[in-house]
Scaffold this motif. Structure first.
Motif, PDB file in Angstrom:
ATOM      1  N   TYR A 118      69.963  93.324  46.883  1.00  0.00           N
ATOM      2  CA  TYR A 118      71.390  93.657  46.814  1.00  0.00           C
ATOM      3  C   TYR A 118      72.096  93.220  48.100  1.00  0.00           C
ATOM      4  CZ  TYR A 118      71.853  96.261  42.452  1.00  0.00           C
ATOM      5  OH  TYR A 118      71.934  96.596  41.128  1.00  0.00           O
ATOM      6  N   ASN A 119      71.436  93.401  49.240  1.00  0.00           N
ATOM      7  CA  ASN A 119      72.026  92.985  50.507  1.00  0.00           C
ATOM      8  C   ASN A 119      72.126  91.466  50.604  1.00  0.00           C
ATOM      9  OD1 ASN A 119      72.295  95.642  51.459  1.00  0.00           O
ATOM     10  ND2 ASN A 119      70.209  95.660  52.250  1.00  0.00           N
ATOM     11  N   ILE A 120      71.096  90.773  50.139  1.00  0.00           N
ATOM     12  CA  ILE A 120      71.125  89.306  50.160  1.00  0.00           C
ATOM     13  C   ILE A 120      72.228  88.782  49.245  1.00  0.00           C
ATOM     14  CG2 ILE A 120      69.823  87.222  49.572  1.00  0.00           C
ATOM     15  CD1 ILE A 120      67.289  88.676  50.385  1.00  0.00           C
ATOM     16  N   GLY A 121      72.458  89.480  48.130  1.00  0.00           N
ATOM     17  CA  GLY A 121      73.495  89.063  47.194  1.00  0.00           C
ATOM     18  C   GLY A 121      74.869  88.992  47.818  1.00  0.00           C
ATOM     19  N   ASN A 122      75.107  89.774  48.860  1.00  0.00           N
ATOM     20  CA  ASN A 122      76.408  89.770  49.521  1.00  0.00           C
ATOM     21  C   ASN A 122      76.700  88.449  50.222  1.00  0.00           C
ATOM     22  OD1 ASN A 122      77.094  92.415  48.757  1.00  0.00           O
ATOM     23  ND2 ASN A 122      75.991  93.288  50.486  1.00  0.00           N
ATOM     24  N   TYR A 123      75.659  87.649  50.486  1.00  0.00           N
ATOM     25  CA  TYR A 123      75.878  86.351  51.111  1.00  0.00           C
ATOM     26  C   TYR A 123      76.667  85.423  50.204  1.00  0.00           C
ATOM     27  CZ  TYR A 123      72.535  87.388  54.860  1.00  0.00           C
ATOM     28  OH  TYR A 123      71.910  87.928  55.957  1.00  0.00           O
ATOM     29  N   GLY A 124      76.659  85.697  48.904  1.00  0.00           N
ATOM     30  CA  GLY A 124      77.350  84.833  47.954  1.00  0.00           C
ATOM     31  C   GLY A 124      78.857  84.933  48.015  1.00  0.00           C
ATOM     32  N   ARG A 125      79.390  85.891  48.746  1.00  0.00           N
ATOM     33  CA  ARG A 125      80.843  86.021  48.824  1.00  0.00           C
ATOM     34  C   ARG A 125      81.429  85.305  50.029  1.00  0.00           C
ATOM     35  NH1 ARG A 125      80.418  92.468  49.736  1.00  0.00           N
ATOM     36  NH2 ARG A 125      80.075  92.525  51.971  1.00  0.00           N
ATOM     37  N   TYR A 126      80.606  84.534  50.717  1.00  0.00           N
ATOM     38  CA  TYR A 126      81.074  83.725  51.842  1.00  0.00           C
ATOM     39  C   TYR A 126      80.687  82.265  51.603  1.00  0.00           C
ATOM     40  CZ  TYR A 126      81.349  88.318  54.042  1.00  0.00           C
ATOM     41  OH  TYR A 126      81.644  89.638  54.307  1.00  0.00           O
ATOM     42  N   PRO A 127      81.399  81.314  52.192  1.00  0.00           N
ATOM     43  CA  PRO A 127      81.043  79.892  52.026  1.00  0.00           C
ATOM     44  C   PRO A 127      79.626  79.618  52.501  1.00  0.00           C
ATOM     45  CG  PRO A 127      83.223  80.125  53.003  1.00  0.00           C
ATOM     46  CD  PRO A 127      82.622  81.498  52.991  1.00  0.00           C
TER      47      PRO A 127
ATOM     48  N   GLY B 101      80.218  83.407  43.787  1.00  0.00           N
ATOM     49  CA  GLY B 101      81.474  83.436  44.514  1.00  0.00           C
ATOM     50  C   GLY B 101      81.976  82.085  44.958  1.00  0.00           C
ATOM     51  N   VAL B 102      81.329  81.523  45.972  1.00  0.00           N
ATOM     52  CA  VAL B 102      81.907  80.370  46.652  1.00  0.00           C
ATOM     53  C   VAL B 102      81.973  79.117  45.782  1.00  0.00           C
ATOM     54  CG1 VAL B 102      79.658  79.794  47.687  1.00  0.00           C
ATOM     55  CG2 VAL B 102      81.779  78.939  48.712  1.00  0.00           C
ATOM     56  N   TYR B 103      80.926  78.810  45.008  1.00  0.00           N
ATOM     57  CA  TYR B 103      80.947  77.579  44.227  1.00  0.00           C
ATOM     58  C   TYR B 103      82.031  77.567  43.145  1.00  0.00           C
ATOM     59  CZ  TYR B 103      76.637  75.903  46.447  1.00  0.00           C
ATOM     60  OH  TYR B 103      75.706  75.446  47.347  1.00  0.00           O
ATOM     61  N   PRO B 104      82.086  78.577  42.271  1.00  0.00           N
ATOM     62  CA  PRO B 104      83.156  78.551  41.264  1.00  0.00           C
ATOM     63  C   PRO B 104      84.548  78.672  41.876  1.00  0.00           C
ATOM     64  CG  PRO B 104      81.953  80.630  41.182  1.00  0.00           C
ATOM     65  CD  PRO B 104      81.186  79.719  42.070  1.00  0.00           C
ATOM     66  N   ALA B 105      84.677  79.457  42.947  1.00  0.00           N
ATOM     67  CA  ALA B 105      85.987  79.616  43.585  1.00  0.00           C
ATOM     68  C   ALA B 105      86.453  78.311  44.210  1.00  0.00           C
ATOM     69  CB  ALA B 105      85.919  80.720  44.640  1.00  0.00           C
ATOM     70  N   SER B 106      85.515  77.450  44.617  1.00  0.00           N
ATOM     71  CA  SER B 106      85.879  76.193  45.267  1.00  0.00           C
ATOM     72  C   SER B 106      86.708  75.302  44.357  1.00  0.00           C
ATOM     73  CB  SER B 106      84.612  75.448  45.703  1.00  0.00           C
ATOM     74  OG  SER B 106      83.918  76.178  46.687  1.00  0.00           O
ATOM     75  N   TYR B 107      86.482  75.390  43.061  1.00  0.00           N
ATOM     76  CA  TYR B 107      87.280  74.584  42.122  1.00  0.00           C
ATOM     77  C   TYR B 107      88.754  74.958  42.207  1.00  0.00           C
ATOM     78  CZ  TYR B 107      89.545  73.221  37.810  1.00  0.00           C
ATOM     79  OH  TYR B 107      90.444  72.726  36.901  1.00  0.00           O
ATOM     80  N   PHE B 108      89.041  76.238  42.182  1.00  0.00           N
ATOM     81  CA  PHE B 108      90.432  76.696  42.209  1.00  0.00           C
ATOM     82  C   PHE B 108      91.073  76.487  43.581  1.00  0.00           C
ATOM     83  CE2 PHE B 108      88.158  79.187  39.005  1.00  0.00           C
ATOM     84  CZ  PHE B 108      88.913  78.873  37.891  1.00  0.00           C
ATOM     85  N   LEU B 109      90.234  76.363  44.612  1.00  0.00           N
ATOM     86  CA  LEU B 109      90.743  76.099  45.960  1.00  0.00           C
ATOM     87  C   LEU B 109      90.912  74.603  46.216  1.00  0.00           C
ATOM     88  CD1 LEU B 109      88.630  78.685  47.983  1.00  0.00           C
ATOM     89  CD2 LEU B 109      91.067  78.827  47.441  1.00  0.00           C
ATOM     90  N   GLY B 110      90.538  73.779  45.237  1.00  0.00           N
ATOM     91  CA  GLY B 110      90.709  72.335  45.373  1.00  0.00           C
ATOM     92  C   GLY B 110      89.710  71.670  46.289  1.00  0.00           C
ATOM     93  N   LYS B 111      88.529  72.274  46.465  1.00  0.00           N
ATOM     94  CA  LYS B 111      87.487  71.690  47.300  1.00  0.00           C
ATOM     95  C   LYS B 111      86.705  70.672  46.467  1.00  0.00           C
ATOM     96  CE  LYS B 111      88.360  74.502  50.781  1.00  0.00           C
ATOM     97  NZ  LYS B 111      88.852  74.033  52.103  1.00  0.00           N
ATOM     98  N   GLU B 112      87.212  69.447  46.382  1.00  0.00           N
ATOM     99  CA  GLU B 112      86.672  68.444  45.473  1.00  0.00           C
ATOM    100  C   GLU B 112      85.213  68.106  45.751  1.00  0.00           C
ATOM    101  OE1 GLU B 112      89.190  65.051  45.335  1.00  0.00           O
ATOM    102  OE2 GLU B 112      90.977  66.183  44.727  1.00  0.00           O
TER     103      GLU B 112
END
Length: 261
Positions: free
Chosen positions: A183-192, A214-225
């Protein structure tokens, strides 16, 4: 349709039970919201001392965190199996599960669901809209569809890790301390993930796929091509990892020896 019917019957009974004790229900919701607020405040404190984190600005990090809360809320509501080993293996409740003519994992999931965790969706959307407005993000007509696919894929990726860990109990027949650590390691997914070294980045992508929450799917909406390929892989990775985890569960069931001696 049979499983869908059973699911909604369980939901109905769950809501009757939870609303019987409304105060506890409300307190649990508020505690979840407080926990999410504390995490958000932590991000704000960090960016009170710096403008960028490895090229990511404050609102982008906040957007990633908001997106992370969406699949995490789905996971928390329907895959609340953190105490599986202790409750079902050590205490023998798995014996009861296996006497019923429906899939054992499905039974465990619907027995342990916590629908109040879905209120995390509200928090996630509020944070996303706040950060998106600050960033001036614009949505195409198909973006809501991709959003749903990415959120479901992230939830499945997250759930797959914990299903595999729960399945270990079928072989060990004893308590393990892996679940809290995960569960603690899972929190790393909310940062780049590019703020970590290459080993951790690989682990969070292809071994413990928390980056797809978190970071990978969110990158699409942030325009990180440069990360688009990982964004579009999110539903695929979620489905593949979840399928593999169910297969491991099915194999573990065959090794289960019951609560007796």
């Amino acid at each position: 349709m049979f499983y869908i019917g059973i699911f909604f019957q369980y939901v109905s009974q769950y809501m009757k039970t939870r609303l019987e004790y409304r105060s506890d229900f409300i307190v649990e919701i508020l505690s979840d919201l407080f926990n999410q607020t504390v995490n958000l405040v932590f991000i704000l404190v960090v960016f009170g001392h710096t403008q960028f984190l490895n090229g990511w600005n404050r609102d982008e990090i906040i957007f990633i965190y908001g997106f992370f809360l969406i699949p995490y809320a789905l996971f928390s509501a329907f895959f609340n199996i953190w105490d599986f080993n202790d409750r079902y293996i050590v205490k023998g409740e798995m014996d009861r599960i296996l006497t019923r003519p429906i899939h054992s994992l499905f039974q465990v999931v619907i027995e342990r669901m916590e629908l109040e965790s879905l209120f995390g969706l509200v928090t996630g959307f509020i944070i996303i809209f706040y950060a998106g407005a600050n960033l001036g993000l614009e949505l195409a007509w198909y973006d809501p569809i991709l959003f749903v696919l990415f959120a479901i894929g992230g939830a499945l990726a997250y759930a797959s890790v914990f299903i595999v860990i729960a399945s270990v109990g079928f072989w060990s027949d004893s308590k393990t301390s892996i679940m809290p650590m995960m569960y603690n390691i899972g929190n790393y997914g909310r940062y780049p993930v590019d703020i970590y070294n290459k080993v951790i980045r690989f682990m969070l992508t292809w071994v413990l796929p928390f980056a797809f929450v978190g970071v990978y799917p969110a990158s699409y909406f942030l325009g990180k091509e440069e990360w688009y390929i990982f964004s579009f892989l999110t539903p695929v990775v979620g489905l593949v990892f979840f399928t593999v985890s169910v297969m491991i569960w099915n194999q573990g069931i065959k090794k289960y020896r019951g609560a007796g001696n």
